[in-house]
Design an enzyme around this catalytic site. Structure first.
Site, PDB file in Angstrom:
ATOM      1  N   ARG A 221       0.849  -1.192   0.000  1.00 20.17           N
ATOM      2  CA  ARG A 221       0.000   0.000   0.000  1.00 20.17           C
ATOM      3  C   ARG A 221       0.882   1.239   0.000  1.00 20.17           C
ATOM      4  O   ARG A 221       1.946   1.269   0.628  1.00 20.17           O
ATOM      5  CB  ARG A 221      -0.896   0.023   1.248  1.00 20.17           C
ATOM      6  CG  ARG A 221      -2.056  -0.967   1.223  1.00 20.17           C
ATOM      7  CD  ARG A 221      -3.117  -0.591   0.187  1.00 20.17           C
ATOM      8  NE  ARG A 221      -4.266  -1.489   0.180  1.00 20.17           N
ATOM      9  CZ  ARG A 221      -4.413  -2.548  -0.617  1.00 20.17           C
ATOM     10  NH1 ARG A 221      -3.474  -2.853  -1.507  1.00 20.17           N
ATOM     11  NH2 ARG A 221      -5.510  -3.276  -0.569  1.00 20.17           N
ATOM     12  N   HIS A 269      -0.757   0.037  -9.777  1.00 20.12           N
ATOM     13  CA  HIS A 269      -1.434  -0.891  -8.851  1.00 20.12           C
ATOM     14  C   HIS A 269      -1.910  -2.125  -9.632  1.00 20.12           C
ATOM     15  O   HIS A 269      -3.101  -2.460  -9.636  1.00 20.12           O
ATOM     16  CB  HIS A 269      -2.608  -0.201  -8.137  1.00 20.12           C
ATOM     17  CG  HIS A 269      -3.010  -0.893  -6.869  1.00 20.12           C
ATOM     18  ND1 HIS A 269      -3.389  -0.218  -5.727  1.00 20.12           N
ATOM     19  CD2 HIS A 269      -3.091  -2.211  -6.553  1.00 20.12           C
ATOM     20  CE1 HIS A 269      -3.696  -1.098  -4.777  1.00 20.12           C
ATOM     21  NE2 HIS A 269      -3.523  -2.310  -5.268  1.00 20.12           N
TER      22      HIS A 269
HETATM   23  P1  NAP Z   1      -1.602 -11.650   4.916  1.00 14.80           P
HETATM   24  O1  NAP Z   1      -1.787 -13.034   4.452  1.00 14.80           O
HETATM   25  O2  NAP Z   1      -2.578 -11.075   5.887  1.00 14.80           O
HETATM   26  O3  NAP Z   1      -0.118 -11.554   5.525  1.00 14.80           O
HETATM   27  C1  NAP Z   1       0.318 -10.431   6.229  1.00 14.80           C
HETATM   28  C2  NAP Z   1       1.744 -10.676   6.736  1.00 14.80           C
HETATM   29  O4  NAP Z   1       2.213  -9.469   7.324  1.00 14.80           O
HETATM   30  C3  NAP Z   1       1.805 -11.749   7.818  1.00 14.80           C
HETATM   31  O5  NAP Z   1       2.980 -12.526   7.664  1.00 14.80           O
HETATM   32  C4  NAP Z   1       1.880 -10.930   9.107  1.00 14.80           C
HETATM   33  O6  NAP Z   1       2.576 -11.567  10.164  1.00 14.80           O
HETATM   34  C5  NAP Z   1       2.694  -9.743   8.633  1.00 14.80           C
HETATM   35  N1  NAP Z   1       2.469  -8.582   9.510  1.00 14.80           N
HETATM   36  C6  NAP Z   1       1.317  -7.921   9.766  1.00 14.80           C
HETATM   37  N2  NAP Z   1       1.508  -6.925  10.647  1.00 14.80           N
HETATM   38  C7  NAP Z   1       2.834  -6.953  10.947  1.00 14.80           C
HETATM   39  C8  NAP Z   1       3.650  -6.186  11.816  1.00 14.80           C
HETATM   40  N3  NAP Z   1       3.157  -5.184  12.550  1.00 14.80           N
HETATM   41  N4  NAP Z   1       4.962  -6.508  11.894  1.00 14.80           N
HETATM   42  C9  NAP Z   1       5.482  -7.527  11.179  1.00 14.80           C
HETATM   43  N5  NAP Z   1       4.742  -8.299  10.339  1.00 14.80           N
HETATM   44  C10 NAP Z   1       3.445  -8.007  10.227  1.00 14.80           C
HETATM   45  O7  NAP Z   1      -1.591 -10.639   3.668  1.00 14.80           O
HETATM   46  P2  NAP Z   1      -1.322 -10.984   2.132  1.00 14.80           P
HETATM   47  O8  NAP Z   1      -2.466 -11.692   1.513  1.00 14.80           O
HETATM   48  O9  NAP Z   1       0.008 -11.616   2.017  1.00 14.80           O
HETATM   49  O10 NAP Z   1      -1.305  -9.513   1.501  1.00 14.80           O
HETATM   50  C11 NAP Z   1      -0.442  -8.505   1.962  1.00 14.80           C
HETATM   51  C12 NAP Z   1      -0.862  -7.146   1.416  1.00 14.80           C
HETATM   52  O11 NAP Z   1      -0.561  -7.053   0.019  1.00 14.80           O
HETATM   53  C13 NAP Z   1      -2.355  -6.850   1.463  1.00 14.80           C
HETATM   54  O12 NAP Z   1      -2.768  -6.445   2.757  1.00 14.80           O
HETATM   55  C14 NAP Z   1      -2.504  -5.749   0.430  1.00 14.80           C
HETATM   56  O13 NAP Z   1      -2.350  -4.484   1.042  1.00 14.80           O
HETATM   57  C15 NAP Z   1      -1.342  -5.989  -0.526  1.00 14.80           C
HETATM   58  N6  NAP Z   1      -1.797  -6.377  -1.882  1.00 14.80           N
HETATM   59  C16 NAP Z   1      -1.417  -5.599  -2.933  1.00 14.80           C
HETATM   60  C17 NAP Z   1      -1.805  -5.964  -4.194  1.00 14.80           C
HETATM   61  C18 NAP Z   1      -1.370  -5.154  -5.387  1.00 14.80           C
HETATM   62  O14 NAP Z   1      -1.878  -5.382  -6.482  1.00 14.80           O
HETATM   63  N7  NAP Z   1      -0.456  -4.227  -5.239  1.00 14.80           N
HETATM   64  C19 NAP Z   1      -2.575  -7.118  -4.403  1.00 14.80           C
HETATM   65  C20 NAP Z   1      -2.938  -7.872  -3.310  1.00 14.80           C
HETATM   66  C21 NAP Z   1      -2.540  -7.497  -2.039  1.00 14.80           C
HETATM   67  P3  NAP Z   1       2.022 -12.929  10.852  1.00 14.80           P
HETATM   68  O15 NAP Z   1       2.191 -14.000   9.799  1.00 14.80           O
HETATM   69  O16 NAP Z   1       2.893 -13.134  12.016  1.00 14.80           O
HETATM   70  O17 NAP Z   1       0.576 -12.683  11.176  1.00 14.80           O
HETATM   71  C1  GLV Z   2      -5.197  -5.215  -3.990  1.00 18.62           C
HETATM   72  O1  GLV Z   2      -4.514  -4.273  -3.753  1.00 18.62           O
HETATM   73  C2  GLV Z   2      -5.681  -6.116  -2.988  1.00 18.62           C
HETATM   74  O2  GLV Z   2      -5.595  -5.799  -1.801  1.00 18.62           O
HETATM   75  O3  GLV Z   2      -6.188  -7.188  -3.362  1.00 18.62           O
END
Ligand code: NAP
Ligand code: GLV
Length: 306
Positions: A221, A269
């Site tokens: 983000r 994005h």
């Molecule tokens: P997720 O499965 O919820 O994983 C989040 C990770 O971040 C977990 O490993 C968590 O730790 C860690 N985390 C959270 N808070 C933290 C903190 N304070 N300190 C250290 N580590 C922390 O999320 P995801 O599905 O991988 O997605 C991640 C993000 O990618 C989304 O929230 C979104 O903003 C972004 N995204 C972007 C796009 C794009 O097109 N640019 C697309 C999809 C998603 P734990 O494992 O210990 O809980």
């Molecule tokens: C895109 O940014 C998503 O959070 O899926």
């Protein structure tokens, strides 16, 4: 069962058709003010009025992985918030990040610019061990990205809130583990959710801890990054460049210094898009499971913010 669709900037018809085919017997409609009470909703950035009216929802299915925009709203207290759980996004993110890391490591921009200028010139191969990659966030997307990078034999570090044991990835965790994680990394990939703990986490102090010649890839983000701090560290030479897919204001405003910066690569994005068919199959499967009283994956903890 009533299901409402309320997704900003998303054509509704193909979603309604897909959900109807996957959930025979469900009544599906696009939300309009005053719509009858629904059991479930499929949402992206819904207006507060929708949530204020639909107080009986059992679950809100976000058609993205990040729920930061949704959690900023007042939600019906009993409604589960469910994020997309991969649904085809993890492999896209792995492609995008590996491409960005390899493009930087192999100096492809410089080689291509040389060829355009009519130069046939090699560059001395760089050593993989000099480019350790740190992945912030080892969740659904971050763990997939870290594994893909390790396949290319980059040294890979991972940082998460709780410790992880992933083959071939050196794990760091918690606020105490952050300085060592950054000091061990030269390329930094951000895949954290946006929460009060992670907002502005990419700043002068953290980015300065990367190894000299550092490189930032932000695919999570825009509000994770303090933009002026990135520009200052690029100007000082501590950072060699950045690839940015997300921005504090989207679309990126006209005249923003990122547009023309020679060492910043931009995409709109687009690193991991929501894939409609995969998402519909996942959401329909989870609605079915909830109706049978079964547990589902991907339920967000509003206290944690992800
Ligand atoms: P997720 O499965 O919820 O994983 C989040 C990770 O971040 C977990 O490993 C968590 O730790 C860690 N985390 C959270 N808070 C933290 C903190 N304070 N300190 C250290 N580590 C922390 O999320 P995801 O599905 O991988 O997605 C991640 C993000 O990618 C989304 O929230 C979104 O903003 C972004 N995204 C972007 C796009 C794009 O097109 N640019 C697309 C999809 C998603 P734990 O494992 O210990 O809980
Ligand atoms: C895109 O940014 C998503 O959070 O899926």
């Amino acid at each position: 069962m009533n299901i409402l669709f309320c997704c900003k900037d998303t054509p509704a018809e193909p979603w309604l058709q897909g959900l109807a085919a996957a959930l025979p017997g469900a009544r599906l409609s696009v939300w309009a003010p005053g719509a009858p009470a629904a059991d479930y909703a499929v949402v992206w950035a819904p207006p507060q009025q929708f949530l204020d009216e639909q107080t009986g929802l059992k679950a809100l299915f976000n058609i993205g992985a990040g729920v930061d925009a949704l959690l900023r709203l007042r939600l019906p207290p009993q409604a589960r918030v469910v994020r997309l759980d991969d649904a085809g996004m993890a492999v896209q993110m792995a492609e995008y990040v590996c491409h960005a890391v390899i493009r930087h490591f192999r100096e492809l921009d410089a080689l291509e610019a040389g060829m355009r200028a009519g130069e046939w010139a090699y560059r001395k191969p760089r050593q993989r061990q000099d480019f350790p990659v740190g992945v912030m966030g080892l969740g659904v997307l971050g763990a997939r990205v870290a594994r893909a990078l390790a396949q290319f034999e980059f040294p890979v570090n991972g940082w998460s809130r709780t410790p992880k044991a992933l083959d071939g990835i050196r794990s760091f965790s918690g606020a105490d583990g952050l300085p060592d994680f950054l000091a061990a990394s030269r390329v930094l990939v951000n895949l954290l959710p946006l929460t009060p703990d992670t907002e502005n986490i990419l700043n002068r102090d953290t980015l300065a801890r990367l190894q000299p010649g550092g490189y930032l890839i932000n695919v999570a983000r825009g509000a994770h990054l303090v933009e002026d701090d990135l520009l200052a560290l690029l100007a000082s030479g501590h950072l060699a460049g950045a690839t940015l897919d997300v921005f504090r204001t989207e679309p990126l405003p006209a005249g923003h210094p990122f547009w023309t910066h020679p060492r910043i690569t931009l995409t709109p994005h687009a690193s991991a898009r929501t894939l409609r068919d995969e998402s519909i199959a996942q959401i329909a499967g989870k609605i079915g499971a909830l109706e049978r009283g079964e547990a589902i994956a991907g339920v967000v903890d509003p206290g944690r913010g992800y």
